[in-house]
Design a protein around this motif. Structure first.
Motif, PDB file in Angstrom:
ATOM      1  N   GLY A   7     -17.917 -51.765  -8.047  1.00  0.00           N
ATOM      2  CA  GLY A   7     -16.890 -51.691  -7.008  1.00  0.00           C
ATOM      3  C   GLY A   7     -15.563 -51.229  -7.577  1.00  0.00           C
ATOM      4  N   ALA A   8     -15.201 -51.763  -8.753  1.00  0.00           N
ATOM      5  CA  ALA A   8     -13.954 -51.355  -9.406  1.00  0.00           C
ATOM      6  C   ALA A   8     -14.013 -49.880  -9.784  1.00  0.00           C
ATOM      7  N   ALA A   9     -15.168 -49.455 -10.291  1.00  0.00           N
ATOM      8  CA  ALA A   9     -15.325 -48.045 -10.655  1.00  0.00           C
ATOM      9  C   ALA A   9     -15.210 -47.157  -9.419  1.00  0.00           C
ATOM     10  N   ALA A  10     -15.811 -47.598  -8.319  1.00  0.00           N
ATOM     11  CA  ALA A  10     -15.724 -46.821  -7.078  1.00  0.00           C
ATOM     12  C   ALA A  10     -14.280 -46.728  -6.613  1.00  0.00           C
ATOM     13  N   LEU A  11     -13.531 -47.805  -6.780  1.00  0.00           N
ATOM     14  CA  LEU A  11     -12.121 -47.795  -6.403  1.00  0.00           C
ATOM     15  C   LEU A  11     -11.333 -46.828  -7.278  1.00  0.00           C
ATOM     16  N   VAL A  12     -11.625 -46.807  -8.578  1.00  0.00           N
ATOM     17  CA  VAL A  12     -10.956 -45.873  -9.490  1.00  0.00           C
ATOM     18  C   VAL A  12     -11.273 -44.441  -9.085  1.00  0.00           C
ATOM     19  N   VAL A  13     -12.544 -44.179  -8.804  1.00  0.00           N
ATOM     20  CA  VAL A  13     -12.954 -42.828  -8.404  1.00  0.00           C
ATOM     21  C   VAL A  13     -12.299 -42.445  -7.077  1.00  0.00           C
ATOM     22  N   ALA A  14     -12.283 -43.368  -6.122  1.00  0.00           N
ATOM     23  CA  ALA A  14     -11.664 -43.086  -4.826  1.00  0.00           C
ATOM     24  C   ALA A  14     -10.179 -42.776  -4.994  1.00  0.00           C
ATOM     25  N   THR A  15      -9.503 -43.509  -5.845  1.00  0.00           N
ATOM     26  CA  THR A  15      -8.085 -43.263  -6.100  1.00  0.00           C
ATOM     27  C   THR A  15      -7.884 -41.895  -6.736  1.00  0.00           C
ATOM     28  N   ALA A  16      -8.744 -41.553  -7.705  1.00  0.00           N
ATOM     29  CA  ALA A  16      -8.639 -40.242  -8.361  1.00  0.00           C
ATOM     30  C   ALA A  16      -8.861 -39.110  -7.360  1.00  0.00           C
TER      31      ALA A  16
ATOM     32  N   GLU B 136     -24.841 -52.469  -0.535  1.00  0.00           N
ATOM     33  CA  GLU B 136     -24.984 -51.061  -0.176  1.00  0.00           C
ATOM     34  C   GLU B 136     -23.996 -50.689   0.924  1.00  0.00           C
ATOM     35  N   GLU B 137     -23.784 -51.598   1.881  1.00  0.00           N
ATOM     36  CA  GLU B 137     -22.826 -51.343   2.953  1.00  0.00           C
ATOM     37  C   GLU B 137     -21.415 -51.237   2.397  1.00  0.00           C
ATOM     38  N   VAL B 138     -21.082 -52.098   1.445  1.00  0.00           N
ATOM     39  CA  VAL B 138     -19.756 -52.045   0.808  1.00  0.00           C
ATOM     40  C   VAL B 138     -19.594 -50.724   0.065  1.00  0.00           C
ATOM     41  N   ALA B 139     -20.614 -50.328  -0.686  1.00  0.00           N
ATOM     42  CA  ALA B 139     -20.551 -49.068  -1.422  1.00  0.00           C
ATOM     43  C   ALA B 139     -20.396 -47.886  -0.467  1.00  0.00           C
ATOM     44  N   ALA B 140     -21.115 -47.914   0.645  1.00  0.00           N
ATOM     45  CA  ALA B 140     -21.009 -46.838   1.634  1.00  0.00           C
ATOM     46  C   ALA B 140     -19.604 -46.792   2.231  1.00  0.00           C
ATOM     47  N   ALA B 141     -19.028 -47.958   2.483  1.00  0.00           N
ATOM     48  CA  ALA B 141     -17.673 -48.011   3.035  1.00  0.00           C
ATOM     49  C   ALA B 141     -16.671 -47.451   2.037  1.00  0.00           C
ATOM     50  N   LEU B 142     -16.825 -47.790   0.755  1.00  0.00           N
ATOM     51  CA  LEU B 142     -15.934 -47.246  -0.273  1.00  0.00           C
ATOM     52  C   LEU B 142     -16.090 -45.737  -0.393  1.00  0.00           C
ATOM     53  N   GLU B 143     -17.328 -45.282  -0.328  1.00  0.00           N
ATOM     54  CA  GLU B 143     -17.592 -43.851  -0.414  1.00  0.00           C
ATOM     55  C   GLU B 143     -16.975 -43.123   0.782  1.00  0.00           C
ATOM     56  N   SER B 144     -17.111 -43.709   1.958  1.00  0.00           N
ATOM     57  CA  SER B 144     -16.526 -43.137   3.164  1.00  0.00           C
ATOM     58  C   SER B 144     -15.010 -43.086   3.058  1.00  0.00           C
ATOM     59  N   GLN B 145     -14.442 -44.149   2.525  1.00  0.00           N
ATOM     60  CA  GLN B 145     -12.986 -44.210   2.347  1.00  0.00           C
ATOM     61  C   GLN B 145     -12.527 -43.132   1.377  1.00  0.00           C
ATOM     62  N   ALA B 146     -13.284 -42.923   0.304  1.00  0.00           N
ATOM     63  CA  ALA B 146     -12.926 -41.892  -0.671  1.00  0.00           C
ATOM     64  C   ALA B 146     -13.000 -40.508  -0.032  1.00  0.00           C
ATOM     65  N   ALA B 147     -13.988 -40.313   0.819  1.00  0.00           N
ATOM     66  CA  ALA B 147     -14.170 -39.010   1.460  1.00  0.00           C
ATOM     67  C   ALA B 147     -13.042 -38.694   2.436  1.00  0.00           C
ATOM     68  N   THR B 148     -12.510 -39.717   3.082  1.00  0.00           N
ATOM     69  CA  THR B 148     -11.440 -39.485   4.051  1.00  0.00           C
ATOM     70  C   THR B 148     -10.065 -39.709   3.454  1.00  0.00           C
ATOM     71  N   SER B 149     -10.031 -40.091   2.164  1.00  0.00           N
ATOM     72  CA  SER B 149      -8.770 -40.278   1.424  1.00  0.00           C
ATOM     73  C   SER B 149      -7.816 -41.231   2.120  1.00  0.00           C
ATOM     74  N   LYS B 150      -8.298 -42.409   2.480  1.00  0.00           N
ATOM     75  CA  LYS B 150      -7.460 -43.392   3.164  1.00  0.00           C
ATOM     76  C   LYS B 150      -6.973 -44.437   2.179  1.00  0.00           C
ATOM     77  N   ALA B 151      -6.059 -44.067   1.302  1.00  0.00           N
ATOM     78  CA  ALA B 151      -5.512 -44.993   0.324  1.00  0.00           C
ATOM     79  C   ALA B 151      -4.710 -46.126   0.959  1.00  0.00           C
ATOM     80  N   PRO B 152      -4.022 -45.928   2.099  1.00  0.00           N
ATOM     81  CA  PRO B 152      -3.278 -47.043   2.682  1.00  0.00           C
ATOM     82  C   PRO B 152      -4.139 -48.266   2.970  1.00  0.00           C
ATOM     83  N   ALA B 153      -5.422 -48.076   3.272  1.00  0.00           N
ATOM     84  CA  ALA B 153      -6.296 -49.214   3.531  1.00  0.00           C
ATOM     85  C   ALA B 153      -6.409 -50.086   2.289  1.00  0.00           C
ATOM     86  N   VAL B 154      -6.394 -49.455   1.114  1.00  0.00           N
ATOM     87  CA  VAL B 154      -6.452 -50.209  -0.130  1.00  0.00           C
ATOM     88  C   VAL B 154      -5.195 -51.051  -0.269  1.00  0.00           C
TER      89      VAL B 154
END
Length: 152
Positions: free
Chosen positions: A136-145, A71-89
């Motif tokens: 996690g992979a799906a969250a990464l795809v969504v965050a990238t989109a 859940e913490e990992v998912a929250a971190a990915l969601e937070s990253q998507a919200a702030t659009s920090k692709a360089p972290a990836v």
């Protein structure tokens, strides 16, 4: 959209409800729903989302509750998507490549015994880990989109 499907897997979701929930206060065509469902089916398989003619869509795959750490990992990915920090990836990817290079320099040990028998059936824990990886992979795809949409 994936999160909405999973949170509401017990009911059929109409196109209008998906549009209102996933893209609130935005004007998007119904085509965006079809495209996203197509992407989710490509990731999870054609049986993941069932179409109910003139009614909507419903998530069909069995769900397993995840651990607190996941859940913490998912929250971190969601937070990253919200702030659009692709360089972290990209930094994470570079760190992974660096670790791969380091590990190739040292001899690898395999402490598991050799076996001529057929592979063991996956345990429930490994199935959960697999689903966690897929999510996690799906969250990464969504965050990238999302990042690409915000960037353009």
């Amino acid at each position: 959209m994936l999160k909405f499907f999973i949170l509401n897997n017990d009911r059929i979701l109409s196109k209008a409800e998906l549009l209102e929930t996933v893209w609130p206060d935005k004007t998007v065509s119904e085509q965006v729903v079809f495209q996203n469902i197509s992407h989710l089916r490509a990731i999870f398989g054609n049986d993941a989302i069932k179409t109910f003619s003139k009614r909507g869509y419903q998530w069909q795959l069995e769900l397993t509750e995840i651990t607190e750490q996941a859940e913490e990992v998912a929250a971190a990915l969601e937070s990253q998507a919200a702030t659009s920090k692709a360089p972290a990836v990209e930094e994470s990817k570079a760190e992974g490549e660096s670790k791969n290079n380091e590990s190739s320099d040292s001899p690898q040990q395999n402490d598991s015994p050799a076996s001529d028998s057929s592979p063991e059936q996956p345990t429930q824990e490994s199935k959960s880990t697999t689903w966690l990886g897929i999510l996690g992979a799906a969250a990464l795809v969504v965050a990238t989109a999302i990042w690409m949409a915000v960037k353009s």
